[in-house]
Design a protein around this motif. Structure first.
Motif, PDB file in Angstrom:
ATOM      1  N   GLU A 155       0.860  -1.217   0.015  1.00 55.08           N
ATOM      2  CA  GLU A 155      -0.046   0.066  -0.021  1.00 55.08           C
ATOM      3  C   GLU A 155       0.941   1.287   0.022  1.00 55.08           C
ATOM      4  O   GLU A 155       0.493   2.340   0.060  1.00 55.08           O
ATOM      5  CB  GLU A 155      -0.887   0.019   1.240  1.00 55.08           C
ATOM      6  CG  GLU A 155      -1.937  -1.138   1.001  1.00 55.08           C
ATOM      7  CD  GLU A 155      -2.780  -1.270   2.401  1.00 55.08           C
ATOM      8  OE1 GLU A 155      -3.086  -0.341   2.967  1.00 55.08           O
ATOM      9  OE2 GLU A 155      -2.686  -2.455   2.700  1.00 55.08           O
ATOM     10  N   SER A 156       2.144   1.063   0.057  1.00 57.73           N
ATOM     11  CA  SER A 156       3.070   2.379  -0.213  1.00 57.73           C
ATOM     12  C   SER A 156       3.132   2.505  -1.747  1.00 57.73           C
ATOM     13  O   SER A 156       2.840   1.696  -2.494  1.00 57.73           O
ATOM     14  CB  SER A 156       4.367   2.087   0.408  1.00 57.73           C
ATOM     15  OG  SER A 156       5.265   1.556  -0.508  1.00 57.73           O
ATOM     16  N   SER A 157       3.817   3.785  -1.999  1.00 56.08           N
ATOM     17  CA  SER A 157       3.991   4.117  -3.063  1.00 56.08           C
ATOM     18  C   SER A 157       5.115   3.276  -3.923  1.00 56.08           C
ATOM     19  O   SER A 157       5.615   3.730  -5.008  1.00 56.08           O
ATOM     20  CB  SER A 157       4.119   5.702  -3.373  1.00 56.08           C
ATOM     21  OG  SER A 157       5.367   6.200  -2.731  1.00 56.08           O
ATOM     22  N   ALA A 158       6.011   2.677  -3.156  1.00 59.25           N
ATOM     23  CA  ALA A 158       7.253   1.978  -3.510  1.00 59.25           C
ATOM     24  C   ALA A 158       7.168   0.666  -3.540  1.00 59.25           C
ATOM     25  O   ALA A 158       7.776  -0.088  -2.961  1.00 59.25           O
ATOM     26  CB  ALA A 158       8.336   2.480  -2.402  1.00 59.25           C
ATOM     27  N   THR A 159       6.070   0.175  -4.317  1.00 52.13           N
ATOM     28  CA  THR A 159       5.647  -1.312  -4.350  1.00 52.13           C
ATOM     29  C   THR A 159       6.642  -2.317  -4.735  1.00 52.13           C
ATOM     30  O   THR A 159       6.831  -3.312  -4.593  1.00 52.13           O
ATOM     31  CB  THR A 159       4.487  -1.612  -5.027  1.00 52.13           C
ATOM     32  OG1 THR A 159       4.459  -0.991  -6.185  1.00 52.13           O
ATOM     33  CG2 THR A 159       3.176  -1.062  -4.256  1.00 52.13           C
ATOM     34  N   GLU A 160       7.405  -1.721  -5.757  1.00 50.97           N
ATOM     35  CA  GLU A 160       8.446  -2.380  -6.662  1.00 50.97           C
ATOM     36  C   GLU A 160       9.837  -2.677  -5.764  1.00 50.97           C
ATOM     37  O   GLU A 160      10.281  -3.851  -6.088  1.00 50.97           O
ATOM     38  CB  GLU A 160       9.033  -1.802  -7.677  1.00 50.97           C
ATOM     39  CG  GLU A 160       8.101  -1.045  -8.674  1.00 50.97           C
ATOM     40  CD  GLU A 160       8.626  -0.309  -9.698  1.00 50.97           C
ATOM     41  OE1 GLU A 160       8.170   0.473 -10.240  1.00 50.97           O
ATOM     42  OE2 GLU A 160      10.056  -0.590  -9.747  1.00 50.97           O
ATOM     43  N   ALA A 161       9.903  -2.009  -4.928  1.00 48.80           N
ATOM     44  CA  ALA A 161      11.296  -2.148  -4.180  1.00 48.80           C
ATOM     45  C   ALA A 161      11.444  -3.492  -3.670  1.00 48.80           C
ATOM     46  O   ALA A 161      12.297  -4.190  -3.754  1.00 48.80           O
ATOM     47  CB  ALA A 161      11.533  -1.098  -3.150  1.00 48.80           C
ATOM     48  N   PRO A 162      10.481  -4.075  -2.710  1.00 48.99           N
ATOM     49  CA  PRO A 162      10.792  -5.451  -2.116  1.00 48.99           C
ATOM     50  C   PRO A 162      10.604  -6.251  -3.293  1.00 48.99           C
ATOM     51  O   PRO A 162      11.364  -7.498  -2.883  1.00 48.99           O
ATOM     52  CB  PRO A 162       9.428  -5.524  -1.356  1.00 48.99           C
ATOM     53  CG  PRO A 162       8.886  -4.302  -1.270  1.00 48.99           C
ATOM     54  CD  PRO A 162       9.396  -3.491  -2.384  1.00 48.99           C
ATOM     55  N   ALA A 163       9.939  -6.236  -4.476  1.00 49.19           N
ATOM     56  CA  ALA A 163      10.158  -7.138  -5.396  1.00 49.19           C
ATOM     57  C   ALA A 163      11.499  -7.246  -6.028  1.00 49.19           C
ATOM     58  O   ALA A 163      12.023  -8.455  -6.320  1.00 49.19           O
ATOM     59  CB  ALA A 163       8.889  -6.821  -6.387  1.00 49.19           C
ATOM     60  N   PHE A 164      12.325  -6.172  -6.184  1.00 48.51           N
ATOM     61  CA  PHE A 164      13.399  -6.169  -6.538  1.00 48.51           C
ATOM     62  C   PHE A 164      14.477  -6.903  -5.657  1.00 48.51           C
ATOM     63  O   PHE A 164      15.161  -7.785  -6.211  1.00 48.51           O
ATOM     64  CB  PHE A 164      13.879  -4.431  -6.551  1.00 48.51           C
ATOM     65  CG  PHE A 164      15.391  -4.372  -7.238  1.00 48.51           C
ATOM     66  CD1 PHE A 164      16.424  -4.308  -6.395  1.00 48.51           C
ATOM     67  CD2 PHE A 164      15.698  -4.530  -8.549  1.00 48.51           C
ATOM     68  CE1 PHE A 164      17.747  -4.049  -6.860  1.00 48.51           C
ATOM     69  CE2 PHE A 164      16.936  -4.580  -9.188  1.00 48.51           C
ATOM     70  CZ  PHE A 164      17.936  -4.184  -8.242  1.00 48.51           C
ATOM     71  N   ALA A 165      14.213  -6.539  -4.303  1.00 45.82           N
ATOM     72  CA  ALA A 165      15.313  -7.157  -3.295  1.00 45.82           C
ATOM     73  C   ALA A 165      14.949  -8.814  -3.444  1.00 45.82           C
ATOM     74  O   ALA A 165      15.674  -9.557  -3.584  1.00 45.82           O
ATOM     75  CB  ALA A 165      14.835  -6.790  -1.865  1.00 45.82           C
ATOM     76  N   GLU A 166      13.499  -9.377  -3.634  1.00 44.83           N
ATOM     77  CA  GLU A 166      13.087 -10.479  -3.601  1.00 44.83           C
ATOM     78  C   GLU A 166      13.724 -11.205  -4.660  1.00 44.83           C
ATOM     79  O   GLU A 166      14.349 -12.361  -4.851  1.00 44.83           O
ATOM     80  CB  GLU A 166      11.646 -10.725  -3.714  1.00 44.83           C
ATOM     81  CG  GLU A 166      11.027 -11.006  -2.358  1.00 44.83           C
ATOM     82  CD  GLU A 166       9.495 -10.647  -2.470  1.00 44.83           C
ATOM     83  OE1 GLU A 166       8.977 -10.715  -1.336  1.00 44.83           O
ATOM     84  OE2 GLU A 166       8.889 -10.380  -3.542  1.00 44.83           O
ATOM     85  N   THR A 167      13.842 -10.454  -6.103  1.00 47.19           N
ATOM     86  CA  THR A 167      14.368 -11.134  -7.197  1.00 47.19           C
ATOM     87  C   THR A 167      15.916 -11.311  -7.132  1.00 47.19           C
ATOM     88  O   THR A 167      16.469 -12.210  -7.350  1.00 47.19           O
ATOM     89  CB  THR A 167      13.999 -10.310  -8.541  1.00 47.19           C
ATOM     90  OG1 THR A 167      12.791  -9.749  -8.430  1.00 47.19           O
ATOM     91  CG2 THR A 167      14.537 -11.177  -9.622  1.00 47.19           C
TER      92      THR A 167
END
Lengths: 201, 690, 322
Positions: free
Chosen positions: A111-123
């Motif tokens: 729900e934050s505006s930085a939704t991609e950041a965790p996905a990047f970390a996960e990848t």
């Protein structure tokens, strides 16, 4: 002096939860006097919903959801200016990492505006956990195709340039004793889950 | 030197008094049981009466003791209560009033050492009993003592000629007693002489200071020794022997008229790092400022052409007096003075702002420290009072003032420097007044606690100064956006709106922390006092005795004790003076007779103890071949007593017999209350052994 | 002087120029490297954003292997790898509970690490502390005269301080001094420890580009010919994204970004082909062409005007008295 703050009793407040989940000695978040040096030093403060100081004020006020929804930790570039300048020796950057971890566990980062950041970390982590090394080409490709496929075209051009200059591998490298690393990481995740959320080691 | 001590335990009639201290002690220790036990179990040790009472320190409590001494014929008293730091004097006086020597009274602390640190009632009660048993055993060996009476020399030494020292010196001198005022700079005045205006009244600093300076310079009771430093201090309260080095001025003060021609003609110009805070110049021969007291200049031999290369002598050539007042052959002079009391008023040093590189001081020309800015504003300063940039010409259009530089910061000084908020408000007002520039004050908290201080804040608010609540992160010349080129940018989080701001200014003033003098530790050591962890001189008690120290006869005043404003400094100078005047009036002082002394017959002359005394109280008598201890200098620390391999040194109130007796008393019980077999009494003639 | 060598993922390919130039100059500085056998990725700033204990265990494996292989003095050329490894060691020492849990995890792989057994330092730090400026100066045969360089430290080599205090965390001068020793003209570069944006180029390109722009602008404002760096991330961001910055902000920066080891190699007279040249986005040739054979004329000391007020004395950057 090595103080293990994690020896505190079960956290009664969000503040205590954050403190307990931050390894490396007492992070001293409760000593914050709200002077604003962190917010004043942060290079990406302009893009954050809350300045670091504000985020801490929200933590003191127990506003858990708002804190974990904030995009602030995701815009932290780990430059440590705040940590080095803080007059109260608060381990600010480490607390930002804790908040990232807590946000992911609660799923509130979506729900934050930085939704991609965790996905990047996960990848990124996916590669490390399979190969023991990071793999930039794979990382960039998977991430950008998934999150902004149109913008990926530009990234492809950039990737081509890197390859032409011999600065990117087309295939990932793998360490020899991957089994050893896997066993270690597996055990570590087990221990983390058993010892409390967000790490806190 | 004392005679050999008693070899068997003296008979005594001991009274034991156990205090409840309300619930402070009684809440944890079963005081009734303790008193009952003492009266019963310790009867064989000499206890004839044991009482418990709510508040032993009250008049009624004291009267209990007095009555018992008279009616029961008590020869020793043990009071089990709080720490002796608080009420030892109370109970000693009570005994004295009843006709018993006060040193035959022993206090046992069962509050700080028992009820305040333990929670188990049974164990605490047992410990209280053991401690009292120790006190009872010990007190039998106490001897009646008389305090040491020392005469007080009426002359006082004041070290430091800033406003604190000046105030103290004037008060003592006005009371009719002689004062020697030593100041290491060529003139008195201290930091206050550097300021322009003082808060909250905006009085001109020089205008209110110079009358006092002149008074000092012309006072018949004040011997002013400027350009001088204390080299060595010997002696003790009432008679300190102080060696003072009068540094050579190379100017004959008998003939010099202070005309200043030498200064005019001197060809060497150097940066004045001290008075002008590095912002202005002086000559190699100089007076720190025009109103200097005394008026005589001094020659700075490091920069003087004659002293460096043997040439010039312009000052001497042009000196109009007959004979010439410049004397290059002058030497430092060492003088010895005897004083009864000493007041240390050595002031503070400013925090070195180069230690915070992100504030740009030293790299960016238009970043000033607070002292530099005072010089800028001062009409006698390097720019004649014009507030200008470092080019010496341009008026700033926007000025930023930063609070808390080097203060309230774990990396530099964790304390608050007390005066910076008021000082920063003052600067804001002065900048507005002199330049009409836009002014920004950057603060964490606004600290304006004393008389008329908050009203001053209101005044500055009304002048249109901008206040940003945020601790400045960076002061930089690295432009990021249009409008920032050529300016100094202050980057800060404006915490009240929660946004980072970059504010372009022309000039920045850093309100730097006040720090102890760089040589404070050395000075403290010289005078036999101590410094706190932050480096300030330590007072006897932070709340109840801020101008005395643990060393009798040495007082402290002003910023040497901790950062403070001028009103507080003056108050402390006056307070120290009052204490000294009181002492002088008494003409004599009673010193605690807790002292070490050498049993001459046992001293082999090995001299191991000679260099151990931290108070220089031990000397060796060549003629007698034994060591001697000066009872007035001795503070009873016990170092020599422990070090003597022959056990030849004993301490009054801490003799071997007394200490061993106390240990025996403590061990009489084990901690569950069972009596153990009593140790054979040691023959007192046996030397100490390990 | 022998050191264990932890290249980190970047030095393998992306920053191979750094690796090659480091290997080329090492023997001239009396340094011998032994690569850590089977090292794994340090996790950068990603692993610790998802997991705490596993992140420390990931780094812990490297430290345990180093101890096992008796490489007690380790060198990491990449600032991020350096800080991750050094921080792990320090945090394990300061937080016994962390140490216990990390070792429990390592035990699953048959490893163990006792905090304090391996000392990890940045490559640049080792050259400054162990080799020394004089030894470097002694190797210079082709001084980089007339080359105006902006020394860019980036964040992680100086912050957090971890009580090591290698150089000032706000305004360090060791790289400035090294470059001067190589003969270059070092420009004042106040943002020399400001962040290059790190991985923000992938997460929020806008944010990263602004951070990169600030660095380029400051270097250009001080008329630098090139920027010298000591971290692969910084080099990629400043070099690889420079054109993107120009496009986004309408600027025209053309500042090549080289590794300090490459400049050292040039000054030591080594040929460019062993120093990893040719992989840059911004061509360094025009800048390098400025290097002259003659030392530049000494700068005329500007005499302050009569009215100017004196400046406070500052320590000299070459280590001499102010």
């Amino acid at each position: 002096m090595a103080v293990t703050h994690a020896a505190r009793a079960a956290p009664a407040s969000f503040l205590e939860e954050v403190i307990a989940a931050t390894p490396g000695g007492d992070p001293r978040l409760d000593r914050c006097i709200q002077c604003g040096t962190c917010g004043g030093s942060c290079p990406s403060a302009a893009d954050m919903e809350h300045t670091p100081r504000q985020l801490f004020a929200l933590i003191f006020a127990g506003m858990r959801d708002e804190v974990l929804r904030s995009n602030t930790p995701w815009y932290c570039v780990s430059c440590y200016f705040c940590t080095v300048r803080c007059p109260q020796d608060v381990h600010i950057t480490d607390i930002m990492y804790t908040l990232k971890r807590l946000a992911i566990r609660e799923g509130l980062y979506r729900e934050s505006s930085a939704t991609e950041a965790p996905a990047f970390a996960e990848t990124y982590i996916d590669y490390v956990e399979n190969y023991g090394r990071s793999f930039e080409l794979g990382l960039a490709t998977r991430h950008h195709l998934r999150h902004h496929p149109l913008g990926a075209i530009k990234k492809v051009a950039f990737g081509m340039e890197l390859w032409r200059k011999g600065r990117i591998d087309l295939t990932p490298k793998r360490i020899k004793n991957m089994a050893q690393l896997s066993a270690i990481l597996h055990k570590a995740k087990e221990l983390e889950a058993a010892n409390g959320r967000g790490g806190g080691a | 030197m004392s005679t050999a001590p008693l070899s068997r335990k003296p008979q005594a009639r001991i009274g034991v008094y156990v205090c409840h201290c309300g619930s402070n002690i009684a809440g944890v220790v079963d005081v009734k049981e303790v008193a009952r036990w003492a009266g019963h179990e310790l009867a064989d040790e000499g206890v004839v009466i044991a009482r418990d009472y709510q508040f032993m320190c009250s008049n009624l409590g004291q009267e209990l003791i007095e009555a018992d001494i008279k009616e029961q014929g008590l020869t020793r008293v043990v009071v089990a209560a709080c720490s002796p730091h608080l009420h030892e004097a109370t109970f000693r006086h009570a005994c004295q009033r009843a006709g018993l020597n006060p040193y035959l009274c022993e206090m046992v602390s069962i509050r700080e050492q028992v009820s305040w640190v333990h929670t188990d009632r049974e164990q605490a009660t047992a410990k209280a009993k053991a401690l009292i048993a120790g006190g009872v055993e010990r007190v039998a060996w106490h001897e009646p003592l008389e305090p040491l009476i020392v005469p007080i020399n009426p002359t006082t030494l004041v070290v430091g000629g800033g406003i604190a020292g000046i105030q103290a010196a004037l008060e003592i001198a006005d009371s009719g007693y002689p004062v020697i005022l030593v100041e290491r700079e060529p003139s008195i005045g201290g930091h206050m002489a550097q300021f322009d205006k003082t808060f909250p009244t905006l009085d001109c600093a020089a205008c209110i200071l110079t009358p006092k300076m002149v008074a000092v310079g012309s006072h018949p009771n004040i011997t002013l020794l400027t350009y001088s430093e204390v080299e060595r201090v010997d002696g003790y309260v009432g008679s300190f022997q102080v060696t003072i080095r009068k540094k050579a001025r190379y100017v004959n003060t008998e003939t010099c008229t202070g005309c200043g021609l030498c200064i005019e003609k001197c060809p060497v110009r150097v940066v004045d790092e001290v008075f002008e805070a590095g912002l202005g110049y002086r000559k190699a021969i100089y007076r720190p400022f025009p109103q200097a007291v005394p008026k005589y200049p001094v020659i700075d031999t490091v920069h003087c052409t004659y002293f460096q290369r043997g040439k010039c002598k312009a000052c001497q050539i042009f000196c109009p007096t007959q004979p010439k007042s410049i004397n290059f052959e002058q030497k430092d002079e060492l003088i010895q003075v005897e004083v009864g009391n000493i007041i240390l008023a050595t002031g503070y040093d400013l925090f070195d702002c180069r230690r915070i590189p992100q504030y740009g001081y030293g790299r960016l020309a238009n970043v000033y420290t607070s002292l530099e800015f005072e010089r800028l504003c001062n009409a006698a300063g390097p720019t004649g009072g014009e507030v200008v940039l470092r080019d010496g010409v341009t008026r700033p259009k926007t000025v930023g003032i930063i609070h808390c530089v080097g203060s309230r910061d774990s990396k530099y000084n964790s304390y608050c420097s007390v005066i910076c908020c008021m000082q920063s408000l003052k600067f804001a007002h002065l900048v507005k007044e002199r330049t009409g520039a836009e002014v920004y004050n950057f603060y964490i908290d606004m600290r304006t606690p004393f008389k008329d201080y908050d009203e001053f804040y209101q005044k500055v608010l009304a002048e249109g100064v901008h206040f940003v609540r945020g601790r400045v992160a960076e002061v930089t010349d690295a432009a990021r956006h249009p409008g920032e080129e050529g300016k100094i940018i202050i980057q800060v989080e404006d915490t009240l709106i929660g946004r980072q701001r970059r504010i372009p200014v022309d000039m920045v003033i850093l309100s730097a922390a006040l720090e102890p003098r760089r040589d404070a530790q050395e000075v403290a050591h010289k005078f036999g006092i101590a410094c706190s962890t932050n480096g300030w001189f330590i007072e006897k008690h932070p709340k109840l005795d801020p101008v005395a120290t643990m060393t009798e006869g040495i007082f402290i005043a002003g910023c040497a004790q901790g950062p403070k404003d001028i009103p507080a400094t003056v108050a402390q100078g006056a307070a120290a003076a009052a204490r000294v005047i009181g002492r002088i009036h008494q003409t004599h002082l009673a010193l605690e007779p807790v002292r070490a002394s050498v049993i001459a017959e046992r001293c082999s002359g090995c001299r191991i103890c000679n260099n151990l005394c931290p108070f220089n109280a031990i000397s060796f008598r060549e003629d007698l071949g034994v060591t001697e201890i000066n009872p007035a200098l001795c503070q009873g620390c016990g170092t020599c007593v422990a070090a003597c391999p022959a056990g030849a040194i004993t301490g009054t109130q801490f003799s071997n017999e007394q200490v061993f007796a106390q240990i025996e008393g403590l061990l009489m019980l084990d901690f569950s209350g069972k009596p153990v077999r009593r140790l054979e009494p040691l023959a007192a003639a046996e030397p100490a052994f390990f | 002087m022998k050191y264990g060598y932890y290249p980190g993922c970047s030095l393998e390919r992306n920053a191979i120029a750094y690796h090659e130039s480091a290997m080329a100059v090492a023997p001239l500085l009396g340094i011998e490297f032994k690569e850590l056998e089977d090292w794994n990725c340090c996790g950068a700033t990603e692993y610790i954003s998802l997991y705490a204990l596993p992140a420390y265990a990931l780094m812990g494996r490297n430290l345990a292997l180093a101890a096992q292989q008796q490489l007690n003095r380790m060198v990491a050329p990449c600032s991020a790898c350096f800080i991750n490894l050094a921080k792990t060691d320090k945090y394990m020492a300061d937080d016994p509970r962390l140490a216990r849990l990390v070792n429990e995890a390592l035990a699953a792989g048959g490893l163990h690490y006792k905090p304090g057994s391996v000392r990890v330092r940045h490559l640049f730090q080792v050259i400054v502390e162990d080799v020394g400026f004089e030894a470097v100066a002694a190797r210079v045969v082709k001084p980089l005269y007339n080359l105006r360089v902006a020394p860019y430290y980036g964040c992680l080599i100086v912050r957090p301080t971890l009580q090591q205090l290698f150089d000032d965390p706000e305004y360090p001068t060791s790289l400035d001094r090294l470059l001067r020793v190589l003969g270059a003209k070092v420009v004042d570069f106040p943002v020399k420890t400001h962040c290059c944006g790190g991985h923000m180029t992938q997460i929020s390109e806008e944010t990263a580009l602004e951070l990169i722009r600030r660095l380029l602008k400051n270097a250009a404002d001080y008329q630098a010919d090139m920027i010298v760096t000591l971290c692969p991330m910084c080099q990629l961001n400043l070099d690889g994204y420079q054109e993107e910055v120009n496009k986004r902000f309408g600027t025209h920066y053309r500042l090549p970004v080289l590794y300090f080891t490459q400049l050292m190699g040039l000054a030591f007279g080594l040929p460019p082909n062993v120093l990893g040249f040719g992989k840059e986005f911004i061509d360094p040739t025009p800048a390098l062409a400025k290097i002259g054979a003659e030392p530049p004329a000494p700068e005329k000391r500007e005499h302050p005007s009569k009215e100017a007020l004196p400046m406070p004395a500052m320590p000299r950057q070459d280590g001499g008295k102010p």
